[in-house]
Design a protein around this motif. Structure first.
Motif, PDB file in Angstrom:
ATOM      1  N   ALA A 109      -8.439  16.821 -20.312  1.00 41.12           N
ATOM      2  CA  ALA A 109      -8.750  16.676 -18.893  1.00 41.12           C
ATOM      3  C   ALA A 109      -7.549  16.156 -18.118  1.00 41.12           C
ATOM      4  O   ALA A 109      -7.239  16.635 -17.017  1.00 41.12           O
ATOM      5  CB  ALA A 109      -9.937  15.742 -18.709  1.00 41.12           C
ATOM      6  N   LEU A 110      -6.853  15.181 -18.680  1.00 40.19           N
ATOM      7  CA  LEU A 110      -5.687  14.621 -17.994  1.00 40.19           C
ATOM      8  C   LEU A 110      -4.538  15.620 -17.949  1.00 40.19           C
ATOM      9  O   LEU A 110      -3.743  15.616 -16.993  1.00 40.19           O
ATOM     10  CB  LEU A 110      -5.251  13.324 -18.667  1.00 40.19           C
ATOM     11  CG  LEU A 110      -6.227  12.146 -18.489  1.00 40.19           C
ATOM     12  CD1 LEU A 110      -5.772  10.938 -19.284  1.00 40.19           C
ATOM     13  CD2 LEU A 110      -6.361  11.787 -16.999  1.00 40.19           C
ATOM     14  N   VAL A 111      -4.436  16.471 -18.957  1.00 44.76           N
ATOM     15  CA  VAL A 111      -3.422  17.526 -18.927  1.00 44.76           C
ATOM     16  C   VAL A 111      -3.698  18.492 -17.773  1.00 44.76           C
ATOM     17  O   VAL A 111      -2.789  18.889 -17.038  1.00 44.76           O
ATOM     18  CB  VAL A 111      -3.375  18.277 -20.276  1.00 44.76           C
ATOM     19  CG1 VAL A 111      -2.544  19.553 -20.163  1.00 44.76           C
ATOM     20  CG2 VAL A 111      -2.795  17.374 -21.360  1.00 44.76           C
ATOM     21  N   VAL A 112      -4.950  18.884 -17.607  1.00 44.81           N
ATOM     22  CA  VAL A 112      -5.329  19.768 -16.497  1.00 44.81           C
ATOM     23  C   VAL A 112      -5.012  19.109 -15.165  1.00 44.81           C
ATOM     24  O   VAL A 112      -4.400  19.721 -14.272  1.00 44.81           O
ATOM     25  CB  VAL A 112      -6.824  20.126 -16.588  1.00 44.81           C
ATOM     26  CG1 VAL A 112      -7.279  20.846 -15.320  1.00 44.81           C
ATOM     27  CG2 VAL A 112      -7.094  20.988 -17.805  1.00 44.81           C
ATOM     28  N   ALA A 113      -5.428  17.841 -15.019  1.00 49.95           N
ATOM     29  CA  ALA A 113      -5.191  17.138 -13.765  1.00 49.95           C
ATOM     30  C   ALA A 113      -3.696  16.979 -13.489  1.00 49.95           C
ATOM     31  O   ALA A 113      -3.241  17.139 -12.341  1.00 49.95           O
ATOM     32  CB  ALA A 113      -5.871  15.772 -13.794  1.00 49.95           C
ATOM     33  N   ALA A 114      -2.919  16.678 -14.527  1.00 49.81           N
ATOM     34  CA  ALA A 114      -1.480  16.507 -14.356  1.00 49.81           C
ATOM     35  C   ALA A 114      -0.814  17.817 -13.951  1.00 49.81           C
ATOM     36  O   ALA A 114       0.102  17.827 -13.104  1.00 49.81           O
ATOM     37  CB  ALA A 114      -0.859  15.976 -15.644  1.00 49.81           C
ATOM     38  N   ALA A 115      -1.264  18.924 -14.518  1.00 43.51           N
ATOM     39  CA  ALA A 115      -0.686  20.225 -14.165  1.00 43.51           C
ATOM     40  C   ALA A 115      -0.946  20.545 -12.694  1.00 43.51           C
ATOM     41  O   ALA A 115      -0.057  21.036 -11.983  1.00 43.51           O
ATOM     42  CB  ALA A 115      -1.283  21.324 -15.052  1.00 43.51           C
ATOM     43  N   ILE A 116      -2.147  20.249 -12.226  1.00 40.72           N
ATOM     44  CA  ILE A 116      -2.467  20.487 -10.813  1.00 40.72           C
ATOM     45  C   ILE A 116      -1.638  19.566  -9.920  1.00 40.72           C
ATOM     46  O   ILE A 116      -1.109  19.982  -8.887  1.00 40.72           O
ATOM     47  CB  ILE A 116      -3.966  20.285 -10.571  1.00 40.72           C
ATOM     48  CG1 ILE A 116      -4.777  21.313 -11.354  1.00 40.72           C
ATOM     49  CG2 ILE A 116      -4.290  20.392  -9.080  1.00 40.72           C
ATOM     50  CD1 ILE A 116      -6.276  21.081 -11.308  1.00 40.72           C
ATOM     51  N   ALA A 117      -1.493  18.307 -10.345  1.00 41.12           N
ATOM     52  CA  ALA A 117      -0.709  17.353  -9.558  1.00 41.12           C
ATOM     53  C   ALA A 117       0.754  17.787  -9.463  1.00 41.12           C
ATOM     54  O   ALA A 117       1.378  17.710  -8.393  1.00 41.12           O
ATOM     55  CB  ALA A 117      -0.817  15.961 -10.164  1.00 41.12           C
ATOM     56  N   LEU A 118       1.317  18.235 -10.569  1.00 43.58           N
ATOM     57  CA  LEU A 118       2.717  18.678 -10.557  1.00 43.58           C
ATOM     58  C   LEU A 118       2.896  19.891  -9.650  1.00 43.58           C
ATOM     59  O   LEU A 118       3.920  20.013  -8.952  1.00 43.58           O
ATOM     60  CB  LEU A 118       3.174  19.005 -11.983  1.00 43.58           C
ATOM     61  CG  LEU A 118       3.374  17.803 -12.909  1.00 43.58           C
ATOM     62  CD1 LEU A 118       3.640  18.265 -14.333  1.00 43.58           C
ATOM     63  CD2 LEU A 118       4.508  16.908 -12.410  1.00 43.58           C
ATOM     64  N   SER A 119       1.909  20.779  -9.639  1.00 45.12           N
ATOM     65  CA  SER A 119       2.023  21.957  -8.775  1.00 45.12           C
ATOM     66  C   SER A 119       1.942  21.585  -7.299  1.00 45.12           C
ATOM     67  O   SER A 119       2.362  22.359  -6.439  1.00 45.12           O
ATOM     68  CB  SER A 119       0.934  22.971  -9.123  1.00 45.12           C
ATOM     69  OG  SER A 119      -0.337  22.543  -8.673  1.00 45.12           O
ATOM     70  N   ALA A 120       1.403  20.405  -7.009  1.00 43.29           N
ATOM     71  CA  ALA A 120       1.302  19.965  -5.614  1.00 43.29           C
ATOM     72  C   ALA A 120       2.635  19.460  -5.067  1.00 43.29           C
ATOM     73  O   ALA A 120       2.824  19.380  -3.842  1.00 43.29           O
ATOM     74  CB  ALA A 120       0.252  18.862  -5.485  1.00 43.29           C
TER      75      ALA A 120
END
Length: 451
Positions: free
Chosen positions: A333-344
Motif C-alpha cells: 500500500a505504501l509503495v502505491v501511495a509513494a508512486a502516486i506522490a512521486l508522480s505529483a
C-alpha cells in the motif's frame, strides 16, 4: 421549484434521519441503558441495533449528497454557476450543521476526550500522560466509559487546543453537557468560518459558488464537524493562509500554517505543497517564515506530545484497518501511495494545483486507519481546483469514508465484511485511474483552462 426542493433536502435529509434515530432509541435494547444514560450518547459496538442507526445516518447523508449533486449538475448543464450567494450557501451549511446537532447520538467519542484534556489542565494534571487511575471526576469518568471503560488515550493535540478545551470546561460551569456542546459549537463556528474563507480564496475562479457549495454542504463533513472534531480549526487556519497570500501577506500565511500543530499536528503537512505552488519573492517569504514558525512551535509541542506517544509506542501495536494498508498490507500500500506522490512532484515543481490534488490522493491512500473526519483534510483540495478525475476521486473519498462509521456502530467487522467496507471506502479512487495512466503534466493541461 425543483431547485428549491433540492436546497431544502440538503439539511432535511439528515434531520429526518435524526428524527427516525430518536424514535429508534426510544425502543432501544435494555442492555444499552447505561450507554443511553451518558451525557452525549455514542453509538459504540451496539451490534445489529448500532448497524440500524448507521443505516439511518447513511440514508440521511445519501439524500443530502444526491440533492447537492443534482444542484451542481443543473448548474453545469446550464453553463453557469450555482444561483446562490455565498451567504445563502453558508446559511444552508448552518442548517445542515443544526440538523446534525439535532441527532440524539453521535458515532465518535472524541469530544469526551477533548473535554477531559481541558479538565485535566484545569486541575493541574498533565493531559499528555494517561490520567491517574485514582483521579476521578465527571469528565474523566465519562471519557473513560466512552473509550475502554477504564481509561482514555493521552492527549496528542497541541497546547492551544487543550487550552480551548479548558475554556469550554470552565465556561460550561464544569458540567459535562455544556462543555461538550461548547466544543461542538466551536467546531461548527470554525467550519462556517472556513466556508467564508474558501469563498474569499476562490475570488475570480470559475464555478466559484459551486466549489464553495461542494465544500460547505458535503454531508459527511457537516456530520463530522457537528460531532466536534477539531480538524475544522486546522482547515480554517490553512484556508485563512490562502486568503492571506492572495492579499499579499505571505508571512501571515506561513505563520498560520506553521502554527497549526498548536492545535493538531496534521496541519503542518500543508506547508511544503503550499510553498511549492508559490513563485518568486512570495515563495521565499513564505518558506522562511513557515520554517521559523514551525521550528518555534515544535520546540513547545514536540516535548509535550512525545511524552504521550512514548506510552503509545510501548503499549500500542501497528494494526492498519479499513484502509489500503489493511487490504493489501503496509508495504504494498505504501509503495502505491509513494508512486502516486512521486508522480505529483512534476506538477508541484511547475506550480500546478493538480500536483497538490494528486499528492493529497496519495496521502489519503497511505493513511493506515482513516476516519470520516480525516476527509476534512483533503476536502478543500478536492473542490478548489479545476475539475479532473483526481479531484472527483478525492471528493468521492470524502463521501465514501462515511462507511468507516459502520464498524464503530456495529462492532467487530473482520474477514469478508471488513474487506467489503474497505473496498467501499476506496471505490472513488478508481475515478483517478484514467488520470494516473497519463503523465501528470498532460493531465493538468487537460484539466486547467489556458491562461
Amino acid at each position: 421549484m425543483l431547485r428549491a426542493v433540492l436546497w431544502a433536502v440538503i439539511p432535511a435529509g439528515p434531520l429526518a434521519a435524526g428524527l427516525a434515530a430518536r424514535a429508534a432509541l426510544a425502543v432501544a435494547p435494555a442492555g444499552l441503558a447505561t450507554d443511553l444514560a451518558q451525557p452525549l450518547v455514542v453509538v459504540t459496538a451496539w451490534g445489529a441495533f448500532g448497524g440500524q442507526l448507521f443505516l439511518l445516518l447513511a440514508a440521511g447523508m445519501a439524500a443530502s449528497a444526491a440533492a447537492l449533486g443534482l444542484l451542481c449538475v443543473q448548474a453545469v448543464r446550464g453553463g453557469g454557476d450555482l444561483a446562490a450567494s455565498p451567504r445563502g450557501i453558508a446559511l444552508c451549511s448552518a442548517l445542515g450543521l443544526a440538523a446534525a446537532l439535532s441527532w440524539p447520538c453521535v458515532f465518535s467519542s472524541d469530544a469526551y476526550a477533548y473535554a477531559a484534556y481541558g479538565d485535566q489542565l484545569l486541575h493541574g494534571q498533565n493531559p499528555y500522560r494517561p490520567a491517574p487511575p485514582a483521579a476521578h471526576d465527571a469528565f474523566l469518568d465519562a471519557a473513560r466509559w466512552q473509550w475502554t471503560r477504564t481509561s482514555f488515550p493521552a492527549c496528542v493535540y497541541g497546547p492551544l487546543f487543550v487550552a480551548a478545551g479548558a475554556l469550554a470546561v470552565g465556561a460550561g460551569g464544569a458540567q459535562v453537557v455544556p462543555a461538550l456542546w461548547l466544543l461542538r459549537l466551536g467546531a461548527c463556528a470554525a467550519f462556517l468560518g472556513a466556508v467564508l474563507l474558501l469563498d474569499a480564496s476562490l475570488a475570480g475562479s470559475p464555478f466559484r459558488r459551486l466549489k464553495v457549495a461542494l465544500f460547505a454542504l458535503n454531508p459527511v463533513a457537516l456530520w463530522c464537524v457537528a460531532e466536534g472534531h477539531n480538524d475544522a480549526f486546522v482547515v480554517a487556519a490553512v484556508l485563512g493562509a490562502v486568503v492571506a497570500v492572495r492579499r499579499g501577506k505571505p508571512a501571515l500565511a506561513a505563520f498560520l500554517v506553521g502554527a497549526t500543530p498548536a492545535v493538531k499536528a496534521i496541519g503542518i503537512v500543508a506547508g511544503p505543497p503550499f510553498w511549492a505552488l508559490l513563485r518568486g519573492p512570495t515563495r521565499a517569504r513564505f518558506g522562511w517564515t513557515f520554517a521559523g514558525t514551525a521550528c518555534a512551535v515544535a520546540l513547545v509541542v514536540a516535548p509535550l506530545q512525545l511524552s504521550g506517544l512514548d506510552g503509545l509506542a510501548r503499549h500500542g501495536r501497528y494494526a492498519p484497518q479499513f484502509s489500503l494498508q489493511g487490504l493489501l498490507g503496509p508495504v504494498p500500500a505504501l509503495v502505491v501511495a509513494a508512486a502516486i506522490a512521486l508522480s505529483a512532484l512534476v506538477d508541484l515543481r511547475r506550480g500546478r494545483f493538480a500536483g497538490a490534488v494528486r499528492l493529497a490522493l496519495a496521502g489519503w491512500l497511505a493513511i493506515p486507519n482513516p476516519y470520516p473526519w480525516y476527509g476534512l483534510w483533503v476536502l478543500p483540495l478536492a473542490v478548489a481546483g479545476p475539475l479532473s478525475w483526481e479531484s472527483a476521486a478525492l471528493f468521492g473519498a470524502t463521501i465514501s469514508i462515511a462507511l468507516r462509521y459502520l464498524p464503530e456502530a456495529f462492532g467487530d467487522i473482520s474477514g469478508i465484511p471488513g474487506a467489503l467496507v474497505t473496498l467501499g471506502e476506496l471505490l472513488p479512487a478508481v475515478l483517478a485511474l484514467p488520470a494516473l495512466r497519463r503523465p501528470p503534466a498532460a493531465a493538468a493541461e487537460e484539466a486547467t483552462p489556458t491562461r
